[in-house]
Structures are given as C-alpha cells and as structure tokens.
Scaffold this active site. Structure first.
Site, mmCIF file in Angstrom:
data_model
loop_
_atom_site.group_PDB
_atom_site.id
_atom_site.type_symbol
_atom_site.label_atom_id
_atom_site.label_comp_id
_atom_site.label_asym_id
_atom_site.label_seq_id
_atom_site.Cartn_x
_atom_site.Cartn_y
_atom_site.Cartn_z
ATOM 1 C CG LEU A 108 11.627 -22.026 13.156
ATOM 2 C CD1 LEU A 108 12.380 -22.387 11.968
ATOM 3 C CD2 LEU A 108 12.610 -21.432 14.153
ATOM 4 C CD GLU B 148 14.228 4.474 -7.176
ATOM 5 O OE1 GLU B 148 15.357 4.401 -7.633
ATOM 6 O OE2 GLU B 148 13.490 3.579 -6.685
#
Length: 319
Positions: free
Chosen positions: A201, A48
């Site tokens: 990874l 917001e």
C-alpha cells in the site's frame, strides 16, 4: 487566479490534516504574480504565510487570492493569517469559501474588512471546497472524506475464483491509482485482503515515494507492525490526522463502507476483460430496493488510462 490557487492547494492534499490544504496567490497592482503558497506538510506554515514571505514588500497594495477564509484564531504553531495579510499591506482579498471552523467562521473576513481591506467571497467556491474535501467533510460529518477504489473487469469481478487479481488493470491505470494514494492521509484494506495479498500500500512512483499514506486494517485481530487496526467503518472518525481516506478493498471492506453510507467518492477502473466465474466487487450493501439505488451517484469525471476506463463518481447528498 483562483483556479491557480486551487491548483496549488492540491499540492498539499493528504499531508496537512487536521489543517485544510489551502492555496494562495498574491498579485501586485500591475498584474504580476509575486507570491504563491500552499499549506505545508503537517499543517504549518499556512498558504498565506508562505505566499507573503515570497512576495515580501511587493505584497503592499496587492491582491491575495485564497481558497479558504484566512484563519482568525491564534495558535502556538504560527500567527493568524488574517493579521498577516493586514500587516503586509494587502489591499484586496478574494476568498473562495468561508471557513466552517467556529474559531474563524467569518471572523477572519471581518478582521480584514475592519482594516479597510476589500474582501470578495465566493469565487470558484464549489471547486475550492472540492479541493479541500477532507477538511469540509471532517467539519460537517466528523469523519474523513472517503474514496473507494475498485479495479474490476467488465462483468464486475475483482479477481478470478481462486483469488488471482494481478493484474486486472494495466500499468497506466495502476500508476493513476498510485497518484491517488499520494493524495490521501491513509489507506485501508480489510483483514482478509491483508492476509491473502500482504499489500504494501505504498506509493511506487518516482518522486512520490515519501507520500505513502498511513496503513489501516479493517477487522479484528492484531495488525502488522506499522499498521493501525479499526473494527468498524465508523471508527475512522477517531483516526487522528486523517482527513482523506482511500479504501482499496477487498469486497468485504468496500461493502461495509457502502452499507454504512460512508463513501463520498468512487474510483472505478474498468479493464476490457471478462472473467466469468470470478469474485464479485461487492457483497450486500444494504439496499432494500432498486429504487433506493438510483440517484445516489453523480459522474464527475471519466477518462481512458490506456486500454482501461476510469470513472469517478461523487455521492449525492442532501445539502
């Protein structure tokens, strides 16, 4: 507009914990989008705040579409969003889902209404909660939302008998798996997989390299530098800043999380190959009967990735 806010929220997934990855769209009275925002990496600024900063004076009299109830509690890291919306002169707020965090839990909506702002709640609530699955799972179960990824052959193998597994699936399926990595705070493999494959990874897609997740090892012993070790699946609850966890295997780690009933989402990449005498994807997962296996998983998505087939399943749990 709420669908657009949810799409924005997905941009922050895997980077905002312990804060939720929220999206916000601000629309002026003429129907023009004047502000967009999503929770920044690290959890601040909130969606917001960013959308209001972009809208500026055009926020006065506008409608804010927000995927989660604007926060009510004060924080040294930034102002509460309910107060920001009031100060900006927003006339209406459409909220997808209320906030289960007791520090807000309806108080943000109450503040908006007390200021004379019209508030509607429930637009695309299911979809919004799914986009913030890590936050809602942490609030409800005290642990991350856990996705188990398996790349396997048609006959359910993840490797040949000698352990060879590169590559079962093709480049498109592997690229999609890297996108999934980028949407998680952490990624986990078992100690055996780490020792056998030494996987990096990381995320190896152009533009997403910086979104490589934190690396976790399941099992005893000292982890390599840059890794975190846990001994049991239940220990994931203590991982700070991890609301979305991706489990990539091998069979021991996958079976341990399934046996503990801690997998919320399955990603199955099926290659159109048969291996025969190979290593199975799973071991004992604690089922007492075939009846216990039924009704646990719901297909939520299916698509082709080149020659491979991706199936996504959600764990069916009592509400």
């Amino acid at each position: 507009m709420m669908a657009a806010a949810i799409a924005l929220a997905q941009r922050g997934r895997g980077r905002t914990a312990p804060n939720p990855n929220v999206g916000c769209v601000i629309v002026d009275p003429a129907g023009h989008v004047v502000g967009r925002g999503w929770t920044a990496a690290g959890g601040r600024p909130h969606a917001e705040a960013l959308a209001l900063a972009q809208a500026g004076d055009r926020a006065r009299g506008a409608t804010a579409w927000v995927t989660l109830e604007p926060c009510f509690h004060d924080s040294p890291r930034g102002p509460r969003c309910a107060a920001l919306l009031v100060a900006a002169g927003i006339s209406r707020v459409v909220v997808a889902s209320s906030d289960p965090d007791p520090r807000t839990a309806g108080q943000g909506i109450a503040m908006l209404r007390a200021a004379g702002i019209s508030v509607d709640v429930g637009s695309l609530a299911v979809e919004a909660r799914a986009s913030m699955a890590g936050f809602f799972t942490r609030q409800a179960l005290g642990r991350p939302h856990i996705t188990l990824k398996l790349g396997l052959s048609l006959d359910g193998c993840i490797a040949r008998a000698d352990g060879t597994s590169r590559w079962i699936t093709g480049p498109l399926a592997r690229a999609h798996a890297h996108v999934e990595r980028s949407r998680h705070d952490a990624i986990l493999v078992g100690r055996g997989t780490l020792a056998a494959d030494a996987p990096s990874l990381d995320v190896r897609l152009p533009g997403l390299e910086s979104r490589s997740p934190r690396r976790i090892m399941l099992g005893g012993g000292d982890p390599p530098a840059g890794w975190t070790a846990i001994r049991t699946p239940q220990d994931v609850a203590s991982l700070d800043g991890v609301d979305h966890l991706l489990v990539e295997g091998g069979a021991g780690a996958a079976s341990a999380f399934l046996a503990a009933d801690m997998v919320d989402r399955l990603l199955l990449y099926r290659a159109p190959i048969l291996i025969g005498d190979g290593r199975p994807a799973l071991r004992n997962i604690g089922l007492d009967s075939l009846d216990a296996a039924h009704g646990r998983w719901r297909l939520s998505d299916a698509r082709q990735s080149g020659p491979d087939r991706l199936e996504v399943y959600a764990r069916v749990r009592a509400s």
